[in-house]
Write an enzyme that holds these catalytic residues in place. Structure first.
Site, PDB file in Angstrom:
ATOM      1  N   SER A  56       5.210  -7.054   3.280  1.00 10.58           N
ATOM      2  CA  SER A  56       5.779  -7.370   4.598  1.00 10.58           C
ATOM      3  C   SER A  56       6.520  -8.712   4.550  1.00 10.58           C
ATOM      4  O   SER A  56       6.243  -9.558   3.684  1.00 10.58           O
ATOM      5  CB  SER A  56       4.655  -7.418   5.630  1.00 10.58           C
ATOM      6  OG  SER A  56       3.724  -8.398   5.255  1.00 10.58           O
ATOM      7  N   CYS A  94       9.640   1.587   3.402  1.00 16.44           N
ATOM      8  CA  CYS A  94      10.518   0.474   3.762  1.00 16.44           C
ATOM      9  C   CYS A  94      11.944   0.949   3.972  1.00 16.44           C
ATOM     10  O   CYS A  94      12.771   0.224   4.498  1.00 16.44           O
ATOM     11  CB  CYS A  94      10.482  -0.606   2.698  1.00 16.44           C
ATOM     12  SG  CYS A  94      11.156  -0.018   1.152  1.00 16.44           S
ATOM     13  N   LYS A 147      -1.266  -7.105  -9.339  1.00 15.92           N
ATOM     14  CA  LYS A 147      -2.236  -7.155  -8.226  1.00 15.92           C
ATOM     15  C   LYS A 147      -1.797  -6.097  -7.210  1.00 15.92           C
ATOM     16  O   LYS A 147      -0.947  -6.329  -6.366  1.00 15.92           O
ATOM     17  CB  LYS A 147      -2.200  -8.565  -7.598  1.00 15.92           C
ATOM     18  CG  LYS A 147      -3.473  -9.005  -6.934  1.00 15.92           C
ATOM     19  CD  LYS A 147      -3.929  -8.138  -5.794  1.00 15.92           C
ATOM     20  CE  LYS A 147      -3.187  -8.344  -4.498  1.00 15.92           C
ATOM     21  NZ  LYS A 147      -3.528  -7.324  -3.464  1.00 15.92           N
ATOM     22  N   GLU A 197      -5.071  -3.689  -2.218  1.00 12.29           N
ATOM     23  CA  GLU A 197      -6.516  -3.407  -2.233  1.00 12.29           C
ATOM     24  C   GLU A 197      -6.868  -2.169  -1.406  1.00 12.29           C
ATOM     25  O   GLU A 197      -7.983  -1.666  -1.459  1.00 12.29           O
ATOM     26  CB  GLU A 197      -7.301  -4.631  -1.753  1.00 12.29           C
ATOM     27  CG  GLU A 197      -7.068  -5.063  -0.308  1.00 12.29           C
ATOM     28  CD  GLU A 197      -5.816  -5.931  -0.099  1.00 12.29           C
ATOM     29  OE1 GLU A 197      -4.821  -5.757  -0.827  1.00 12.29           O
ATOM     30  OE2 GLU A 197      -5.846  -6.765   0.828  1.00 12.29           O
ATOM     31  N   ARG A 198      -5.864  -1.668  -0.642  1.00  7.75           N
ATOM     32  CA  ARG A 198      -6.140  -0.483   0.177  1.00  7.75           C
ATOM     33  C   ARG A 198      -5.957   0.808  -0.612  1.00  7.75           C
ATOM     34  O   ARG A 198      -6.452   1.853  -0.212  1.00  7.75           O
ATOM     35  CB  ARG A 198      -5.231  -0.491   1.407  1.00  7.75           C
ATOM     36  CG  ARG A 198      -5.571  -1.670   2.315  1.00  7.75           C
ATOM     37  CD  ARG A 198      -4.879  -1.575   3.630  1.00  7.75           C
ATOM     38  NE  ARG A 198      -3.603  -2.264   3.607  1.00  7.75           N
ATOM     39  CZ  ARG A 198      -2.809  -2.385   4.661  1.00  7.75           C
ATOM     40  NH1 ARG A 198      -3.169  -1.829   5.807  1.00  7.75           N
ATOM     41  NH2 ARG A 198      -1.683  -3.039   4.582  1.00  7.75           N
ATOM     42  N   GLU A 225       9.094  -4.186  12.940  1.00 10.97           N
ATOM     43  CA  GLU A 225       8.940  -3.019  12.065  1.00 10.97           C
ATOM     44  C   GLU A 225       7.678  -2.272  12.502  1.00 10.97           C
ATOM     45  O   GLU A 225       6.579  -2.839  12.450  1.00 10.97           O
ATOM     46  CB  GLU A 225       8.787  -3.492  10.607  1.00 10.97           C
ATOM     47  CG  GLU A 225       8.629  -2.351   9.631  1.00 10.97           C
ATOM     48  CD  GLU A 225       8.403  -2.835   8.190  1.00 10.97           C
ATOM     49  OE1 GLU A 225       7.706  -3.843   7.978  1.00 10.97           O
ATOM     50  OE2 GLU A 225       8.932  -2.188   7.274  1.00 10.97           O
ATOM     51  N   PHE A 257       0.805  -1.222   0.000  1.00 11.92           N
ATOM     52  CA  PHE A 257       0.000   0.000   0.000  1.00 11.92           C
ATOM     53  C   PHE A 257       0.840   1.275   0.000  1.00 11.92           C
ATOM     54  O   PHE A 257       0.366   2.342  -0.377  1.00 11.92           O
ATOM     55  CB  PHE A 257      -0.939   0.014   1.227  1.00 11.92           C
ATOM     56  CG  PHE A 257      -0.260   0.446   2.501  1.00 11.92           C
ATOM     57  CD1 PHE A 257      -0.097   1.790   2.803  1.00 11.92           C
ATOM     58  CD2 PHE A 257       0.253  -0.483   3.406  1.00 11.92           C
ATOM     59  CE1 PHE A 257       0.553   2.204   3.963  1.00 11.92           C
ATOM     60  CE2 PHE A 257       0.902  -0.091   4.560  1.00 11.92           C
ATOM     61  CZ  PHE A 257       1.057   1.262   4.828  1.00 11.92           C
TER      62      PHE A 257
HETATM   63  P1  NAD Z   1       1.397  -6.673   2.978  1.00 11.29           P
HETATM   64  O1  NAD Z   1       2.413  -7.743   3.054  1.00 11.29           O
HETATM   65  O2  NAD Z   1       0.287  -6.691   3.954  1.00 11.29           O
HETATM   66  O3  NAD Z   1       0.689  -6.674   1.535  1.00 11.29           O
HETATM   67  C1  NAD Z   1       1.447  -6.652   0.344  1.00 11.29           C
HETATM   68  C2  NAD Z   1       0.631  -7.293  -0.772  1.00 11.29           C
HETATM   69  O4  NAD Z   1       0.392  -8.654  -0.451  1.00 11.29           O
HETATM   70  C3  NAD Z   1      -0.729  -6.654  -0.981  1.00 11.29           C
HETATM   71  O5  NAD Z   1      -0.993  -6.595  -2.364  1.00 11.29           O
HETATM   72  C4  NAD Z   1      -1.682  -7.601  -0.282  1.00 11.29           C
HETATM   73  O6  NAD Z   1      -2.965  -7.632  -0.859  1.00 11.29           O
HETATM   74  C5  NAD Z   1      -1.003  -8.939  -0.454  1.00 11.29           C
HETATM   75  N1  NAD Z   1      -1.270  -9.860   0.654  1.00 11.29           N
HETATM   76  C6  NAD Z   1      -1.541  -9.538   1.942  1.00 11.29           C
HETATM   77  N2  NAD Z   1      -1.711 -10.657   2.676  1.00 11.29           N
HETATM   78  C7  NAD Z   1      -1.545 -11.705   1.839  1.00 11.29           C
HETATM   79  C8  NAD Z   1      -1.588 -13.115   2.010  1.00 11.29           C
HETATM   80  N3  NAD Z   1      -1.840 -13.674   3.200  1.00 11.29           N
HETATM   81  N4  NAD Z   1      -1.361 -13.887   0.940  1.00 11.29           N
HETATM   82  C9  NAD Z   1      -1.101 -13.346  -0.257  1.00 11.29           C
HETATM   83  N5  NAD Z   1      -1.048 -11.999  -0.483  1.00 11.29           N
HETATM   84  C10 NAD Z   1      -1.264 -11.192   0.554  1.00 11.29           C
HETATM   85  O7  NAD Z   1       2.185  -5.276   3.037  1.00 11.29           O
HETATM   86  P2  NAD Z   1       1.591  -3.816   3.150  1.00 11.29           P
HETATM   87  O8  NAD Z   1       1.073  -3.604   4.521  1.00 11.29           O
HETATM   88  O9  NAD Z   1       0.707  -3.521   1.994  1.00 11.29           O
HETATM   89  O10 NAD Z   1       2.923  -2.963   2.938  1.00 11.29           O
HETATM   90  C11 NAD Z   1       3.799  -2.624   3.971  1.00 11.29           C
HETATM   91  C12 NAD Z   1       4.968  -3.569   4.028  1.00 11.29           C
HETATM   92  O11 NAD Z   1       5.653  -3.590   2.785  1.00 11.29           O
HETATM   93  C13 NAD Z   1       6.025  -3.162   5.046  1.00 11.29           C
HETATM   94  O12 NAD Z   1       6.472  -4.293   5.725  1.00 11.29           O
HETATM   95  C14 NAD Z   1       7.129  -2.552   4.202  1.00 11.29           C
HETATM   96  O13 NAD Z   1       8.412  -2.599   4.782  1.00 11.29           O
HETATM   97  C15 NAD Z   1       7.052  -3.410   2.998  1.00 11.29           C
HETATM   98  N6  NAD Z   1       7.674  -2.774   1.847  1.00 11.29           N
HETATM   99  C16 NAD Z   1       8.874  -3.261   1.451  1.00 11.29           C
HETATM  100  C17 NAD Z   1       9.529  -2.670   0.396  1.00 11.29           C
HETATM  101  C18 NAD Z   1      10.860  -3.174  -0.046  1.00 11.29           C
HETATM  102  O14 NAD Z   1      11.305  -2.763  -1.103  1.00 11.29           O
HETATM  103  N7  NAD Z   1      11.525  -4.034   0.678  1.00 11.29           N
HETATM  104  C19 NAD Z   1       8.939  -1.584  -0.273  1.00 11.29           C
HETATM  105  C20 NAD Z   1       7.700  -1.133   0.148  1.00 11.29           C
HETATM  106  C21 NAD Z   1       7.073  -1.754   1.217  1.00 11.29           C
END
Ligand code: NAD
Length: 496
Positions: free
Chosen positions: A225, A280, A172, A175-176, A382, A148
């Protein structure tokens, strides 16, 4: 209420009965709904991407690049609209959304150079009258799953380059924050992208599970994450797919006794609290080397933090906006509570902030915690909020050990005037991206982005040269054209 649908085969579609609210984090109210793609919708998108693949694969790279050039112009032309959509759903302030968009555009600029990037390698006469060369072929249909916190930039770490390499793509988004992503995908079609080459399916775990298991998807890029990154990487590998899965972070800045502290404070304010700490690469821990450095830092930070303005996305005078959701706000506040209960000092407390006119918004004020220790939950996890923690150590060696012992290894930074110390630090630290007096060492689009340890699962980093490698496979051809009438004898060994 408006429903955000999908983009399949160049058409905006909306055929799901299952929807989810999309919130405006500044008002705390739902403003839209998003369709959650079912198995059949995802399969339809994959079928369209597969049908578009043969023609797209054979489209000359220079023609693919021309579409990217037009896309770049359209992104610049529609910057205001894109930033507004980002602000409405993510909450980040206009100036921050503009920075995100600029970084996204830089990835398109890199993709514009695809004819040069795909030129391959050629050797004449590897043996007498034998030539050999390597070509870089696209993989087929590939997919991206994004978080997101960068609704435009992170998707554009992926699809411009993947498509420029000749793949077709299923995105994909989170969704937020679905709208800005869908909007830029539409602009790429306006730029001349053929239908089916880029498809966007909104959804949640169910949608992702289809992408993971469908044999027609050849590779998955994931950013999100760490627990989800790890499970996506495992599942993708199990299904024989190439995967790069970028996860969470806990980025430390080391403040050496010889650093220019006033300058470091300015840098740290933006790096810790910009985008509400929902980056991140946010610098959320300062490792102060020596108590006098720590005391001076905390005093100066405390003064400067009084001036920070938290508020809604549409007032460019604000420094940062709300966090993404009420649940996330509670999580951030919970970490501050737990740090306090564990013995940390809450020097600046952002827990009770209220923004006039936006009383139900998901705002957390900038918070400074001192005397944080490595056994605290707030240190280990985090937080992903506007919280800076100060840990005190006595030497650079202690700082390096502390950082190396952390689960994450995304980014880090050292503030010092000593070149030898800086070189030692960057050489030895177990972190993928290092800044020297640069707080957010995010690589530019023609390098590649990625952390170490639990911040990345897979071999190749995102975008840039590693992105080209990730989205292509090598084919090496060895060729001989014997003169007519000349026949070789039989040989049972390699030529020696
Ligand atoms: P998230 O892991 O909750 O979601 C990321 C994506 O995965 C979304 O599209 C979501 O719909 C999908 N998703 C969520 N749960 C899932 C599941 N159980 N099975 C399959 N898909 C699923 O992350 P977020 O809250 O949207 O984003 C924040 C996180 O992203 C933080 O931990 C941040 O550090 C990380 N991030 C990392 C980088 C990097 O380059 N390392 C960059 C940006 C964000």
């Amino acid at each position: 209420m408006k429903t955000v649908g999908h983009l399949i085969n160049g058409q905006l579609v909306e055929h799901e009965s299952c929807v989810q609210d999309v919130f405006n984090p500044a008002t705390g109210e739902p403003s839209k709904q998003v369709s959650l793609a079912t198995k059949s919708t995802v399969e339809e998108a994959i079928s369209c991407a597969q049908a578009a693949y043969p023609a797209w694969r054979n489209t000359p790279p220079i023609k693919r690049a021309r579409i990217m050039f037009r896309f770049k112009s359209l992104l610049e032309e529609h910057a205001e609209r894109i930033c507004k959509l980002v602000g409405e759903e993510h909450g980040k302030v206009r100036h921050d959304a503009a920075g995100e968009l600029q970084r996204a555009i830089e990835n398109v600029e890199f993709a514009c150079g695809i004819p040069e990037l795909l030129k391959g390698e050629h050797t004449k006469n590897v043996a007498e009258q034998i030539d050999s060369w390597s070509e870089f072929h696209p993989l087929g249909v590939v997919a991206g799953i994004t978080p997101f916190n960068f609704p435009v930039m992170v998707p554009m770490w992926m699809f411009p380059l993947a498509i420029a390499c000749g793949n077709t793509f299923i995105l994909k988004p989170s969704e937020r924050v679905p709208s800005a992503t869908l909007y830029v995908a539409n602009l790429l079609h306006e730029a001349g992208l053929p239908d089916g080459v880029l498809n966007v399916v909104n959804g949640d775990k169910e949608t992702v599970d289809v992408l993971l298991s469908d044999k027609r998807i050849k590779a998955i890029s994931f950013v999100g994450s760490t627990p989800i990154a790890q499970s996506i990487y495992t599942a993708a590998c199990l299904h024989g797919k190439r995967c790069q899965a970028l996860g969470g972070a806990k980025n430390h800045a080391v403040l050496m006794p010889d650093a220019d502290i006033d300058n470091a404070v300015n840098q740290l304010l933006g790096a810790a609290f910009g985008s509400s700490g929902e980056r991140c690469m946010a610098l959320s821990v300062v490792v102060a080397v020596g108590d006098s450095v720590a005391d001076s830092l905390v005093k100066k930070m405390c003064n400067e933090m009084q001036k920070l303005k938290v508020g809604a996305y549409d007032d460019n005078g604000n420094d940062f906006g709300p966090v993404i959701s009420q649940a996330h706000k509670q999580k951030v506040l919970g970490y501050i509570d737990s740090a306090e209960a564990d013995g940390a000092t809450v020097v600046v407390d952002g827990r009770n902030v209220s923004v006039s006119g936006y009383e139900k918004g998901f705002f957390v004020g900038a918070t400074l915690l001192d005397h944080v220790t490595t056994d605290m939950q707030s240190y280990q996890k985090e937080i992903f909020g506007p919280v800076m923690q100060v840990v005190r150590v006595q030497s650079m060696e202690d700082a390096i050990t502390l950082i190396d012992n952390h689960e994450y290894g995304n980014g880090t930074c050292v503030f010092t005037r000593d070149g030898e110390a800086a070189r030692y630090f960057s050489d030895n630290i177990e972190v993928g991206m290092v800044g020297i007096n640069v707080p957010l060492p995010v690589p530019v689009a023609y390098h590649s982005f990625g952390g170490w340890k639990h911040s990345l699962f897979g071999d190749l980093h995102a975008y840039g040269p590693d992105g080209v490698k990730f989205y292509t496979k090598r084919k090496t051809i060895t060729q001989r054209w014997p003169s007519s009438g000349v026949r070789e004898g039989v040989s049972f060994s390699f030529p020696s």
